[in-house]
Design a protein around this motif. Structure first.
Motif, PDB file in Angstrom:
ATOM      1  N   UNK A  94       1.197  -1.257   0.128  1.00 40.51           N
ATOM      2  CA  UNK A  94       0.016   0.230  -0.482  1.00 40.51           C
ATOM      3  C   UNK A  94       0.908   1.380   0.517  1.00 40.51           C
ATOM      4  N   UNK A  95       0.211   2.279  -0.128  1.00 39.51           N
ATOM      5  CA  UNK A  95       0.698   3.808  -0.238  1.00 39.51           C
ATOM      6  C   UNK A  95       2.148   4.036   1.165  1.00 39.51           C
ATOM      7  N   UNK A  96       1.628   3.651   2.241  1.00 47.50           N
ATOM      8  CA  UNK A  96       2.220   4.108   3.634  1.00 47.50           C
ATOM      9  C   UNK A  96       3.878   3.699   3.327  1.00 47.50           C
ATOM     10  N   UNK A  97       3.821   2.247   2.932  1.00 49.22           N
ATOM     11  CA  UNK A  97       5.503   2.162   2.099  1.00 49.22           C
ATOM     12  C   UNK A  97       5.917   3.069   1.614  1.00 49.22           C
ATOM     13  N   UNK A  98       5.014   3.275   0.441  1.00 50.20           N
ATOM     14  CA  UNK A  98       6.116   3.865  -0.112  1.00 50.20           C
ATOM     15  C   UNK A  98       6.005   5.408  -0.327  1.00 50.20           C
ATOM     16  N   UNK A  99       4.825   5.940   0.874  1.00 49.01           N
ATOM     17  CA  UNK A  99       5.753   7.478   1.638  1.00 49.01           C
ATOM     18  C   UNK A  99       6.580   7.401   2.057  1.00 49.01           C
ATOM     19  N   UNK A 100       6.514   6.094   2.893  1.00 49.68           N
ATOM     20  CA  UNK A 100       8.197   6.802   4.277  1.00 49.68           C
ATOM     21  C   UNK A 100       9.390   6.403   3.397  1.00 49.68           C
ATOM     22  N   UNK A 101       9.175   5.715   2.018  1.00 49.69           N
ATOM     23  CA  UNK A 101      10.433   5.993   1.101  1.00 49.69           C
ATOM     24  C   UNK A 101      10.577   6.979   0.788  1.00 49.69           C
ATOM     25  N   UNK A 102       9.986   7.210   0.165  1.00 48.53           N
ATOM     26  CA  UNK A 102       9.978   9.127  -0.529  1.00 48.53           C
ATOM     27  C   UNK A 102      10.560  10.104   0.523  1.00 48.53           C
ATOM     28  N   UNK A 103      10.269   9.698   1.898  1.00 46.93           N
ATOM     29  CA  UNK A 103      10.683  10.557   2.866  1.00 46.93           C
ATOM     30  C   UNK A 103      11.758  10.214   3.282  1.00 46.93           C
ATOM     31  N   UNK A 104      12.404   9.066   3.585  1.00 47.80           N
ATOM     32  CA  UNK A 104      13.925   9.067   4.028  1.00 47.80           C
ATOM     33  C   UNK A 104      14.483   8.874   2.815  1.00 47.80           C
ATOM     34  N   UNK A 105      14.185   8.839   1.718  1.00 48.24           N
ATOM     35  CA  UNK A 105      15.189   8.814   0.600  1.00 48.24           C
ATOM     36  C   UNK A 105      15.742  10.757  -0.176  1.00 48.24           C
ATOM     37  N   UNK A 106      14.328  11.264   0.166  1.00 48.88           N
ATOM     38  CA  UNK A 106      13.938  12.837  -0.338  1.00 48.88           C
ATOM     39  C   UNK A 106      14.947  13.236   1.436  1.00 48.88           C
ATOM     40  N   UNK A 107      14.948  13.323   1.879  1.00 50.21           N
ATOM     41  CA  UNK A 107      15.193  14.086   3.452  1.00 50.21           C
ATOM     42  C   UNK A 107      16.873  14.030   3.509  1.00 50.21           C
ATOM     43  N   UNK A 108      17.263  12.305   2.795  1.00 49.58           N
ATOM     44  CA  UNK A 108      19.019  12.672   2.391  1.00 49.58           C
ATOM     45  C   UNK A 108      19.312  13.649   1.747  1.00 49.58           C
TER      46      UNK A 108
END
Length: 266
Positions: free
Chosen positions: A139-153
């Motif tokens: 679902x979208x929860x894992x995708x949202x977290x993945x975007x947040x982690x990578x983009x925060x770097x």
């Protein structure tokens, strides 16, 4: 009456003392070596049989499926993709600001903070989503977290450089009055770099809308999941509709982000 100055010839394009010339020569040598080392079948790719097969494959996309039920399903997927990219970028902007402070040269432990930022952005979003699916599920929860982690770097590194390049005068004046690091950042540094931080965030939002569509490959929801499902079943008419929705969504986000960035720079 002064004598005319002699005409000076332009410098040669390549000299042994020119670092730029040697750099260009090294890049060209690398490009040539890349072509020689890769097994590229250009002749087969441009053959008549290959072009005819590609034409038949593209013909299967037309006409796209525009039935009301499927268009409604695609619209829901587009909204899910947009929400994933917006929420992931917003979380990354907050984390990026928090990580940019210790990663700037104003702090002693910036080496460890920058190493952490490098670790976050060196792992692609697709890999982060694959790992997070174990704990967050499909679902979208894992995708949202993945975007947040990578983009925060990514944003953390860009924000740190913006903070380092900020004029030091206002911050030094507050420090002379006894203000702490947090107050100096909030009242002196942040107002100076805020337009630049917003511009970086909007630009990453443009990239994340494309990344959010790709994350559906691993089951992270949105248009990407619809695309992989219907393409796997060779339902090319439905695949064409999903691809068209992706193009429209990316174009709208790019236009909105461009307009907002222009408004911030005025």
């Amino acid at each position: 009456m002064t004598a005319p100055r002699p005409h000076r010839l332009p410098p040669p394009l390549f000299t042994a003392r020119s670092r730029a010339a040697w750099l260009v020569a090294a890049v060209l040598a690398l490009v040539v070596a890349s072509f020689l080392s890769l097994d590229l079948h250009l002749a087969a790719f441009l053959s008549g049989e290959a072009l005819a097969g590609m034409g038949r494959f593209l013909g299967e996309f037309f006409p796209p499926d525009l039935s009301p039920a499927f268009v409604r399903k695609v619209a829901e997927g587009a909204w899910e993709t947009l929400a994933m990219s917006a929420l992931g970028t917003a979380l990354a902007a907050v984390l990026g600001v928090a990580l940019a402070l210790p990663a700037s040269r104003l702090h002693r432990g910036r080496g460890l903070a920058r190493l952490f930022l490098n670790a976050l952005r060196s792992v692609p979003e697709l890999v982060w989503a694959s790992m997070l699916l174990i704990s967050a599920g499909l679902g979208p929860f894992a995708g949202t977290l993945a975007l947040a982690i990578h983009t925060s770097g990514v944003l953390g590194r860009l924000f740190a450089e913006a903070i380092e390049n900020a004029p030091p005068g206002p911050g030094a004046a507050l420090r002379a009055q006894g203000a702490g690091t947090v107050r100096v950042f909030l009242y002196a540094t942040l107002p100076l770099v805020l337009p630049q931080l917003m511009s970086y965030t909007l630009y990453r939002w443009e990239n994340n809308i494309r990344a959010a569509a790709v994350l559906g490959v691993v089951g992270a929801g949105g248009l990407g999941q619809l695309l992989m499902f219907h393409m796997g079943l060779f339902q090319m008419d439905k695949t064409a509709t999903v691809l068209a929705a992706m193009l429209v969504l990316v174009a709208l986000v790019d236009a909105a982000s461009f307009g907002l960035r222009r408004a911030l720079t005025r």
